[in-house]
Design an enzyme around this catalytic site. Structure first.
Site, PDB file in Angstrom:
ATOM      1  CE  LYS A 212      -3.090   3.034   0.594  1.00  0.00           C
ATOM      2  NZ  LYS A 212      -4.271   3.322  -0.180  1.00  0.00           N
ATOM      3  CB  CYS A 266      -3.728   8.832   0.118  1.00  0.00           C
ATOM      4  SG  CYS A 266      -5.417   8.607   0.636  1.00  0.00           S
TER       5      CYS A 266
HETATM    6  N1  SAJ Z   1      -1.607  14.957  -9.008  1.00  0.00           N
HETATM    7  C1  SAJ Z   1      -0.772  15.743  -9.777  1.00  0.00           C
HETATM    8  N2  SAJ Z   1      -0.412  15.283 -11.019  1.00  0.00           N
HETATM    9  C2  SAJ Z   1      -0.858  14.099 -11.500  1.00  0.00           C
HETATM   10  C3  SAJ Z   1      -1.698  13.296 -10.713  1.00  0.00           C
HETATM   11  C4  SAJ Z   1      -2.068  13.751  -9.452  1.00  0.00           C
HETATM   12  O1  SAJ Z   1      -0.354  16.838  -9.380  1.00  0.00           O
HETATM   13  O2  SAJ Z   1      -0.512  13.768 -12.633  1.00  0.00           O
HETATM   14  C5  SAJ Z   1      -2.000  15.425  -7.662  1.00  0.00           C
HETATM   15  C6  SAJ Z   1      -3.504  15.667  -7.519  1.00  0.00           C
HETATM   16  O3  SAJ Z   1      -3.874  16.918  -8.011  1.00  0.00           O
HETATM   17  C7  SAJ Z   1      -3.678  15.532  -6.021  1.00  0.00           C
HETATM   18  C8  SAJ Z   1      -2.640  14.471  -5.643  1.00  0.00           C
HETATM   19  O4  SAJ Z   1      -1.721  14.416  -6.721  1.00  0.00           O
HETATM   20  O5  SAJ Z   1      -3.357  16.743  -5.354  1.00  0.00           O
HETATM   21  C9  SAJ Z   1      -3.197  13.097  -5.387  1.00  0.00           C
HETATM   22  O6  SAJ Z   1      -4.216  12.771  -6.342  1.00  0.00           O
HETATM   23  P1  SAJ Z   1      -4.351  11.314  -6.995  1.00  0.00           P
HETATM   24  O7  SAJ Z   1      -5.463  11.339  -7.941  1.00  0.00           O
HETATM   25  O8  SAJ Z   1      -3.033  10.876  -7.529  1.00  0.00           O
HETATM   26  O9  SAJ Z   1      -4.596  10.347  -5.770  1.00  0.00           O
HETATM   27  P2  SAJ Z   1      -5.630  10.292  -4.520  1.00  0.00           P
HETATM   28  O10 SAJ Z   1      -4.920  10.867  -3.329  1.00  0.00           O
HETATM   29  O11 SAJ Z   1      -6.969  10.811  -4.840  1.00  0.00           O
HETATM   30  O12 SAJ Z   1      -5.771   8.685  -4.337  1.00  0.00           O
HETATM   31  C10 SAJ Z   1      -4.597   7.894  -4.191  1.00  0.00           C
HETATM   32  C11 SAJ Z   1      -4.685   6.702  -5.165  1.00  0.00           C
HETATM   33  N3  SAJ Z   1      -3.388   6.022  -5.219  1.00  0.00           N
HETATM   34  C12 SAJ Z   1      -2.779   5.772  -6.391  1.00  0.00           C
HETATM   35  O13 SAJ Z   1      -3.222   6.108  -7.461  1.00  0.00           O
HETATM   36  C13 SAJ Z   1      -1.495   5.002  -6.314  1.00  0.00           C
HETATM   37  C14 SAJ Z   1      -5.783   5.765  -4.721  1.00  0.00           C
HETATM   38  O14 SAJ Z   1      -5.810   4.595  -5.528  1.00  0.00           O
HETATM   39  C15 SAJ Z   1      -5.572   5.354  -3.248  1.00  0.00           C
HETATM   40  O15 SAJ Z   1      -6.569   4.472  -2.776  1.00  0.00           O
HETATM   41  C16 SAJ Z   1      -5.617   6.611  -2.425  1.00  0.00           C
HETATM   42  O16 SAJ Z   1      -4.522   7.462  -2.848  1.00  0.00           O
HETATM   43  C17 SAJ Z   1      -5.478   6.224  -0.960  1.00  0.00           C
HETATM   44  O17 SAJ Z   1      -6.507   6.210  -0.265  1.00  0.00           O
HETATM   45  O18 SAJ Z   1      -4.382   5.838  -0.537  1.00  0.00           O
END
Ligand code: SAJ
Length: 414
Positions: A212, A266
């Site tokens: 995780k 997360c």
């Molecule tokens: N972000 C960027 N650039 C990107 C992708 C995301 O700046 O290309 C930023 C987003 O704007 C945001 C942050 O990263 O601020 C996180 O967003 P996210 O969509 O990557 O992830 P979360 O936090 O919504 O969910 C993540 C997911 N983990 C992965 O994709 C590995 C989800 O599957 C998990 O279940 C979740 O964390 C968790 O609960 O741990």
């Protein structure tokens, strides 16, 4: 009918509880927050997640989902409580400990206890130790002083669902299940197979815990690469969005998108759980966190430079949530940037956030901050700061930006 007790009715516990109720289990949800429990018992939900309200209403009205502040006897106990960090980025597992000790009096031999909260490696073993401290009479795997008879089963199975798609992904995602012993693994795998359509993969508890943390650290490191690239491009006066789009045409390159920083509860948190376990070894993971945490400062410096050429500037800030098309403001870099600029009184600020009805308390009493709709804010602004790529913002007609200075942290107006 098997009974399940879910500890913690937040973004993971509540969707899981209602999904399990829909799958024929008798579910008892527990939360320390009376408001959450009262709302649920009347079929209301205090958090926003697509379709969750409908699912909860149907689970409550069918009698399959009850909730209270106290646990109840069950066959399976699921711990879905928060694991934030302390000052200094050290993991805080006190809610897992409290939940473990709280369920202890209700446990019976043959029960299965599953930890779903994102946790540092070794936490599931600690759950066993805490339960054993409370219940010397139970045969708890991985602890001393067991006196034979049927055992308790204890396993770790991380949630890995994406906010906005939780109910769908709870069913469709593959799951990783690790018991503290093989009997616990087998029992927990059978449970998840009863409602998960994805594959359920068996391992041990410590590996499942690290899997995780690895997933979210992988994403954080990749976003840090994109964020660092955006700084490199700014310094070299090259368009980062074009650079990434062209580099991604290589068959084995897939760069993520830069932004104003990384938010949410997360990805901005979990990598620290690895760093705190092995501080001298996890150098790249730590650096990625630092690169991503530094990005809001870069954005604020850029905005202040742009505002410098106006005498009484009006700044439109588009978005507060931590990512697109959701209402979640937790650990949001957009919110942090707006709060900091407001505190420093850099401009008259117009905040647009279609996903919240009211500004958060930290912004409400500021005379230099107002919540506005998108059109007004764009009309009145000298400088437009785009922080979140909500669909509403993507649909803005470029003619509305003419004559404005635009700082676009998500690359949707480039
Ligand atoms: N972000 C960027 N650039 C990107 C992708 C995301 O700046 O290309 C930023 C987003 O704007 C945001 C942050 O990263 O601020 C996180 O967003 P996210 O969509 O990557 O992830 P979360 O936090 O919504 O969910 C993540 C997911 N983990 C992965 O994709 C590995 C989800 O599957 C998990 O279940 C979740 O964390 C968790 O609960 O741990």
């Amino acid at each position: 009918m098997q009974r399940i007790c879910v500890m913690g009715l937040g973004y993971i516990g509540l969707p899981s509880a209602s999904l399990l109720a829909a799958n024929g289990y008798q579910v008892h949800g527990v939360d320390v927050n009376h408001a959450v429990v009262d709302a649920l018992n009347s079929g209301d939900v205090l958090i926003y997640e697509p379709s969750l309200d409908v699912m909860v209403k149907s689970a409550v009205s069918s009698g399959r989902l009850t909730s209270a502040v106290e646990p109840a006897k069950a066959d399976i106990f699921i711990l879905a409580v928060p694991t934030p960090f302390h000052e200094g980025h050290l993991p805080n597992i006190k809610y897992v400990e409290a939940a473990s000790r709280t369920i202890a009096p209700y446990l019976e031999a043959g029960n299965l206890v599953i930890l779903e909260s994102t946790s540092p490696v070794g936490t599931t073993e600690k759950v066993c130790a805490w339960i054993k401290e409370e219940r010397q009479d139970l045969l708890v795997p991985g602890t001393a002083g067991n006196n034979g008879g049927e055992q308790l089963y204890v396993a770790y199975c991380p949630e890995r669902v994406l906010p906005g798609r939780i109910l769908m992904e709870l069913v469709s995602n593959d799951r990783v299940v690790g018991g503290v012993d093989m009997a616990s693994t087998a029992k927990a795998v059978a449970f998840y197979r009863s409602f998960v359509e994805g594959e359920v993969c068996a391992t041990n508890a410590r590996t499942a815990e690290l899997v995780k943390l690895t997933e979210n650290s992988f994403r954080d490191v990749n976003i840090a690469f994109a964020n660092e690239l955006s700084l490199i491009c700014d310094e070299l006066n090259i368009n980062v969005w074009e650079t990434i789009a062209l580099a991604n045409r290589h068959p084995r390159v897939n760069i993520l998108q830069p932004g104003p920083g990384v938010g949410g509860h997360c990805i901005a948190v979990d990598p620290w759980f690895i760093v705190s376990s092995v501080p001298n070894t996890a150098r790249l993971i730590r650096t990625a966190r630092e690169v991503n945490d530094y990005k809001p400062q870069v954005v604020m410096d850029m905005v202040k430079t742009k505002l410098g050429s106006f005498t009484a500037p009006v700044l439109a800030c588009l978005g507060l949530s931590f990512k697109a098309n959701i209402d979640d403001l937790r650990e949001s870099p957009a919110l942090y940037i707006v709060e900091t600029l407001a505190r420093e009184n850099v401009a008259q600020m117009l905040v647009v956030e279609p996903y919240v009805t009211e500004l958060p308390a930290s912004l409400q009493d500021r005379s230099n901050v107002q919540k506005r709709d998108l059109k007004d804010a764009l009309d009145m602004a000298d400088v437009i700061l785009l922080l979140v790529d909500h669909n509403e913002f993507k649909q803005v007609d470029k003619s509305q930006l003419l004559g404005k200075v635009v700082v676009d942290t998500r690359g949707i107006y480039n």
